[in-house]
Write a protein that holds these residues in place. Sequence first.
Motif, PDB file in Angstrom:
ATOM      1  N   VAL A  69       0.852  -1.193   0.000  1.00 32.70           N
ATOM      2  CA  VAL A  69       0.000   0.000   0.000  1.00 32.70           C
ATOM      3  C   VAL A  69       0.891   1.247   0.000  1.00 32.70           C
ATOM      4  O   VAL A  69       0.647   2.212  -0.733  1.00 32.70           O
ATOM      5  N   LEU A  70       1.956   1.192   0.792  1.00 32.14           N
ATOM      6  CA  LEU A  70       2.833   2.361   0.913  1.00 32.14           C
ATOM      7  C   LEU A  70       3.606   2.632  -0.376  1.00 32.14           C
ATOM      8  O   LEU A  70       3.978   3.768  -0.641  1.00 32.14           O
ATOM      9  N   LYS A  71       3.819   1.573  -1.161  1.00 29.68           N
ATOM     10  CA  LYS A  71       4.537   1.757  -2.437  1.00 29.68           C
ATOM     11  C   LYS A  71       3.798   2.745  -3.328  1.00 29.68           C
ATOM     12  O   LYS A  71       4.391   3.422  -4.150  1.00 29.68           O
ATOM     13  N   THR A  72       2.479   2.800  -3.219  1.00 30.89           N
ATOM     14  CA  THR A  72       1.684   3.751  -3.998  1.00 30.89           C
ATOM     15  C   THR A  72       1.434   5.038  -3.217  1.00 30.89           C
ATOM     16  O   THR A  72       1.511   6.136  -3.761  1.00 30.89           O
ATOM     17  N   ILE A  73       1.115   4.882  -1.922  1.00 26.06           N
ATOM     18  CA  ILE A  73       0.722   6.059  -1.134  1.00 26.06           C
ATOM     19  C   ILE A  73       1.889   7.027  -0.912  1.00 26.06           C
ATOM     20  O   ILE A  73       1.715   8.247  -1.009  1.00 26.06           O
ATOM     21  N   GLU A  74       3.079   6.511  -0.644  1.00 20.63           N
ATOM     22  CA  GLU A  74       4.208   7.412  -0.352  1.00 20.63           C
ATOM     23  C   GLU A  74       4.493   8.386  -1.497  1.00 20.63           C
ATOM     24  O   GLU A  74       4.533   9.599  -1.270  1.00 20.63           O
ATOM     25  N   PRO A  75       4.669   7.882  -2.742  1.00 17.45           N
ATOM     26  CA  PRO A  75       4.895   8.845  -3.824  1.00 17.45           C
ATOM     27  C   PRO A  75       3.705   9.763  -4.076  1.00 17.45           C
ATOM     28  O   PRO A  75       3.871  10.925  -4.435  1.00 17.45           O
ATOM     29  N   MET A  76       2.503   9.240  -3.845  1.00 18.96           N
ATOM     30  CA  MET A  76       1.306  10.067  -4.035  1.00 18.96           C
ATOM     31  C   MET A  76       1.294  11.225  -3.029  1.00 18.96           C
ATOM     32  O   MET A  76       1.048  12.375  -3.381  1.00 18.96           O
ATOM     33  N   TYR A  77       1.584  10.923  -1.757  1.00 17.54           N
ATOM     34  CA  TYR A  77       1.606  11.969  -0.733  1.00 17.54           C
ATOM     35  C   TYR A  77       2.755  12.952  -0.980  1.00 17.54           C
ATOM     36  O   TYR A  77       2.617  14.142  -0.736  1.00 17.54           O
TER      37      TYR A  77
END
Length: 205
Positions: free
Chosen positions: A128-136
Amino acid sequence: MKILNKANRPEVVDEQVVVPKDDVLISVTDPKGIITDANDIFVSISGYSKEELVGANHNLIRHPDMPRVMFKVVWEHIKDKENIMAVVKNLRKDGKYYWVITDFVTQVDEDRNVVSYTAYRRAPKTCVLKTIEPMYKALKAIEDFAGIDAAEHFLMDFLERRGESYDDFVEHLIVNTCEKDDIRKAYEAGTAEEKKGFFNRFFGI
Ligand SMILES: Cc1cc2nc3c(=O)[nH]c(=O)nc-3n(C[C@H](O)[C@H](O)[C@H](O)COP(=O)(O)O)c2cc1C
Protein backbone atom coordinates in the motif's frame (compact mmCIF):
# COMPACT_ATOMS: atom_id res chain seq x y z
CA MET A 1 -2.41 23.51 31.33
CA LYS A 2 -0.98 21.52 28.42
CA ILE A 3 2.73 21.91 27.88
CA LEU A 4 2.69 20.24 24.45
CA ASN A 5 2.03 22.48 21.48
CA LYS A 6 3.20 23.14 17.91
CA ALA A 7 6.20 25.14 19.15
CA ASN A 8 7.74 22.28 21.12
CA ARG A 9 6.93 19.49 18.68
CA PRO A 10 9.72 16.89 18.37
CA GLU A 11 12.39 17.15 15.74
CA VAL A 12 11.84 14.68 12.90
CA VAL A 13 14.03 11.57 12.83
CA ASP A 14 13.89 9.74 9.49
CA GLU A 15 13.38 6.31 11.03
CA GLN A 16 10.32 4.12 10.75
CA VAL A 17 8.77 2.21 13.63
CA VAL A 18 6.73 -0.69 12.25
CA VAL A 19 3.37 -1.21 13.93
CA PRO A 20 2.90 -4.93 14.78
CA LYS A 21 0.46 -6.67 12.41
CA ASP A 22 -2.31 -7.37 14.93
CA ASP A 23 -2.15 -4.13 16.89
CA VAL A 24 -5.08 -1.72 16.80
CA LEU A 25 -4.27 1.82 17.88
CA ILE A 26 -7.36 3.67 19.10
CA SER A 27 -7.91 7.29 20.03
CA VAL A 28 -11.06 9.26 20.75
CA THR A 29 -11.56 13.01 20.35
CA ASP A 30 -14.20 15.60 21.12
CA PRO A 31 -15.88 17.32 18.14
CA LYS A 32 -12.94 19.77 17.91
CA GLY A 33 -10.28 17.07 17.63
CA ILE A 34 -9.02 17.27 21.23
CA ILE A 35 -7.96 13.83 22.44
CA THR A 36 -10.23 12.50 25.19
CA ASP A 37 -9.08 8.88 25.32
CA ALA A 38 -6.52 6.48 23.86
CA ASN A 39 -5.88 2.76 24.21
CA ASP A 40 -2.62 1.40 25.64
CA ILE A 41 -1.30 0.41 22.19
CA PHE A 42 -1.80 3.93 20.79
CA VAL A 43 -0.18 5.44 23.90
CA SER A 44 2.78 3.06 23.70
CA ILE A 45 3.46 3.60 19.96
CA SER A 46 3.06 7.39 20.21
CA GLY A 47 5.80 7.57 22.84
CA TYR A 48 3.75 10.00 24.96
CA SER A 49 2.10 9.22 28.27
CA LYS A 50 -1.69 9.06 28.38
CA GLU A 51 -1.66 12.21 30.54
CA GLU A 52 0.27 14.06 27.84
CA LEU A 53 -2.12 12.91 25.11
CA VAL A 54 -5.49 13.50 26.78
CA GLY A 55 -6.41 17.17 26.42
CA ALA A 56 -3.99 17.74 23.52
CA ASN A 57 -5.06 18.59 19.97
CA HIS A 58 -4.71 15.48 17.78
CA ASN A 59 -2.39 17.41 15.49
CA LEU A 60 0.24 16.82 18.17
CA ILE A 61 1.23 13.68 16.26
CA ARG A 62 0.93 15.19 12.78
CA HIS A 63 3.96 14.36 10.66
CA PRO A 64 5.23 17.25 8.48
CA ASP A 65 5.37 14.88 5.46
CA MET A 66 1.58 14.48 5.57
CA PRO A 67 -0.22 16.59 2.96
CA ARG A 68 -2.71 18.94 4.68
CA VAL A 69 -5.29 18.17 2.02
CA MET A 70 -5.64 14.63 3.40
CA PHE A 71 -6.82 15.99 6.76
CA LYS A 72 -9.09 18.46 4.98
CA VAL A 73 -10.76 15.50 3.23
CA VAL A 74 -10.97 13.54 6.50
CA TRP A 75 -12.56 16.45 8.42
CA GLU A 76 -15.06 17.18 5.62
CA HIS A 77 -16.22 13.57 5.81
CA ILE A 78 -16.40 13.13 9.57
CA LYS A 79 -18.11 16.51 10.14
CA ASP A 80 -20.75 15.27 7.70
CA LYS A 81 -20.96 12.06 9.77
CA GLU A 82 -19.48 10.03 6.95
CA ASN A 83 -16.83 7.55 8.02
CA ILE A 84 -13.61 7.50 6.04
CA MET A 85 -10.47 5.40 5.86
CA ALA A 86 -7.11 7.10 5.29
CA VAL A 87 -3.46 6.14 5.23
CA VAL A 88 -1.56 8.34 7.70
CA LYS A 89 2.10 8.86 8.58
CA ASN A 90 2.37 9.86 12.24
CA LEU A 91 5.09 11.47 14.31
CA ARG A 92 6.19 9.88 17.58
CA LYS A 93 7.47 11.78 20.59
CA ASP A 94 11.02 10.62 19.76
CA GLY A 95 10.67 12.10 16.24
CA LYS A 96 10.45 8.70 14.48
CA TYR A 97 7.44 7.89 12.28
CA TYR A 98 4.93 5.09 11.81
CA TRP A 99 2.39 4.40 9.07
CA VAL A 100 -1.19 3.37 9.76
CA ILE A 101 -4.44 2.79 7.91
CA THR A 102 -7.00 4.71 9.92
CA ASP A 103 -10.76 4.26 10.09
CA PHE A 104 -12.34 7.52 11.27
CA VAL A 105 -15.75 6.94 12.81
CA THR A 106 -18.22 9.61 14.00
CA GLN A 107 -20.42 9.16 17.06
CA VAL A 108 -23.69 11.11 17.24
CA ASP A 109 -26.38 11.67 19.86
CA GLU A 110 -30.10 11.06 19.33
CA ASP A 111 -30.41 14.47 17.58
CA ARG A 112 -27.61 13.50 15.17
CA ASN A 113 -25.19 16.01 16.75
CA VAL A 114 -21.56 14.89 16.76
CA VAL A 115 -20.47 13.91 20.26
CA SER A 116 -17.07 12.38 19.50
CA TYR A 117 -14.83 10.84 16.86
CA THR A 118 -12.93 7.57 17.16
CA ALA A 119 -9.94 6.50 15.07
CA TYR A 120 -9.02 2.81 14.68
CA ARG A 121 -5.56 2.29 13.20
CA ARG A 122 -3.77 -0.78 11.87
CA ALA A 123 -0.47 -1.35 10.10
CA PRO A 124 -0.71 -1.07 6.31
CA LYS A 125 0.95 -3.64 4.09
CA THR A 126 4.15 -2.40 2.47
CA CYS A 127 2.53 -2.71 -0.95
CA VAL A 128 0.00 0.00 0.00
CA LEU A 129 2.83 2.36 0.91
CA LYS A 130 4.54 1.76 -2.44
CA THR A 131 1.68 3.75 -4.00
CA ILE A 132 0.72 6.06 -1.13
CA GLU A 133 4.21 7.41 -0.35
CA PRO A 134 4.89 8.85 -3.82
CA MET A 135 1.31 10.07 -4.04
CA TYR A 136 1.61 11.97 -0.73
CA LYS A 137 5.01 13.34 -1.78
CA ALA A 138 3.40 14.71 -4.96
CA LEU A 139 0.49 16.21 -3.01
CA LYS A 140 2.88 17.80 -0.50
CA ALA A 141 5.02 19.23 -3.29
CA ILE A 142 1.95 20.77 -4.98
CA GLU A 143 0.80 22.13 -1.62
CA ASP A 144 4.17 23.73 -0.89
CA PHE A 145 4.40 25.15 -4.41
CA ALA A 146 0.83 26.17 -5.22
CA GLY A 147 -1.24 25.79 -2.03
CA ILE A 148 -3.78 23.38 -0.60
CA ASP A 149 -6.48 24.18 -3.19
CA ALA A 150 -4.18 23.12 -6.02
CA ALA A 151 -3.38 19.88 -4.15
CA GLU A 152 -7.07 19.25 -3.65
CA HIS A 153 -7.73 19.77 -7.38
CA PHE A 154 -4.97 17.31 -8.21
CA LEU A 155 -6.33 14.71 -5.77
CA MET A 156 -9.94 15.09 -6.87
CA ASP A 157 -8.99 14.97 -10.54
CA PHE A 158 -6.88 11.84 -9.95
CA LEU A 159 -9.77 10.10 -8.15
CA GLU A 160 -12.37 11.29 -10.64
CA ARG A 161 -10.40 9.85 -13.54
CA ARG A 162 -10.36 6.52 -11.70
CA GLY A 163 -14.04 6.82 -10.83
CA GLU A 164 -13.23 6.14 -7.17
CA SER A 165 -13.55 7.85 -3.81
CA TYR A 166 -10.35 8.00 -1.73
CA ASP A 167 -11.76 5.12 0.38
CA ASP A 168 -12.34 2.97 -2.70
CA PHE A 169 -8.88 3.82 -3.97
CA VAL A 170 -7.23 2.58 -0.73
CA GLU A 171 -9.43 -0.49 -0.62
CA HIS A 172 -8.59 -1.37 -4.23
CA LEU A 173 -4.91 -0.86 -3.47
CA ILE A 174 -5.17 -3.41 -0.67
CA VAL A 175 -7.16 -5.90 -2.69
CA ASN A 176 -5.51 -5.57 -6.10
CA THR A 177 -1.88 -4.63 -5.46
CA CYS A 178 -1.43 -6.55 -2.23
CA GLU A 179 -3.14 -9.72 -3.35
CA LYS A 180 -1.08 -9.79 -6.50
CA ASP A 181 2.00 -9.31 -4.33
CA ASP A 182 0.89 -12.16 -2.03
CA ILE A 183 0.35 -14.48 -5.01
CA ARG A 184 3.76 -13.63 -6.42
CA LYS A 185 5.46 -14.20 -3.03
CA ALA A 186 3.70 -17.52 -2.51
CA TYR A 187 4.69 -18.51 -6.02
CA GLU A 188 8.33 -17.56 -5.53
CA ALA A 189 8.44 -19.49 -2.23
CA GLY A 190 6.99 -22.67 -3.77
CA THR A 191 8.71 -25.78 -5.24
CA ALA A 192 8.72 -26.46 -9.00
CA GLU A 193 5.73 -28.80 -8.67
CA GLU A 194 3.82 -26.29 -6.55
CA LYS A 195 4.66 -23.59 -9.04
CA LYS A 196 3.07 -25.60 -11.80
CA GLY A 197 0.00 -25.98 -9.60
CA PHE A 198 0.01 -22.27 -8.97
CA PHE A 199 -0.08 -21.42 -12.64
CA ASN A 200 -2.82 -23.97 -13.20
CA ARG A 201 -4.93 -22.37 -10.51
CA PHE A 202 -4.33 -18.72 -11.23
CA PHE A 203 -3.55 -18.42 -14.87
CA GLY A 204 -5.14 -21.50 -16.39
CA ILE A 205 -2.02 -22.93 -18.00
C1 LIG B 1 -10.51 10.84 15.81
C2 LIG B 1 -9.40 11.60 15.13
C3 LIG B 1 -8.16 11.01 14.99
C4 LIG B 1 -7.12 11.68 14.38
N1 LIG B 1 -5.92 11.05 14.24
C5 LIG B 1 -4.90 11.70 13.68
C6 LIG B 1 -3.64 11.08 13.56
O1 LIG B 1 -3.44 9.90 13.91
N2 LIG B 1 -2.63 11.79 13.01
C7 LIG B 1 -2.79 13.08 12.57
O2 LIG B 1 -1.82 13.68 12.10
N3 LIG B 1 -4.00 13.68 12.64
C8 LIG B 1 -5.04 13.02 13.17
N4 LIG B 1 -6.26 13.63 13.23
C9 LIG B 1 -6.44 14.92 12.53
C10 LIG B 1 -6.03 16.13 13.38
O3 LIG B 1 -7.16 16.54 14.10
C11 LIG B 1 -5.54 17.29 12.48
O4 LIG B 1 -6.55 17.68 11.59
C12 LIG B 1 -4.30 16.94 11.65
O5 LIG B 1 -3.28 16.44 12.46
C13 LIG B 1 -3.76 18.15 10.88
O6 LIG B 1 -3.40 19.15 11.76
P1 LIG B 1 -3.63 20.68 11.42
O7 LIG B 1 -5.09 20.80 11.10
O8 LIG B 1 -3.23 21.45 12.62
O9 LIG B 1 -2.79 20.95 10.24
C14 LIG B 1 -7.32 13.00 13.86
C15 LIG B 1 -8.58 13.59 14.00
C16 LIG B 1 -9.61 12.90 14.61
C17 LIG B 1 -10.95 13.55 14.73
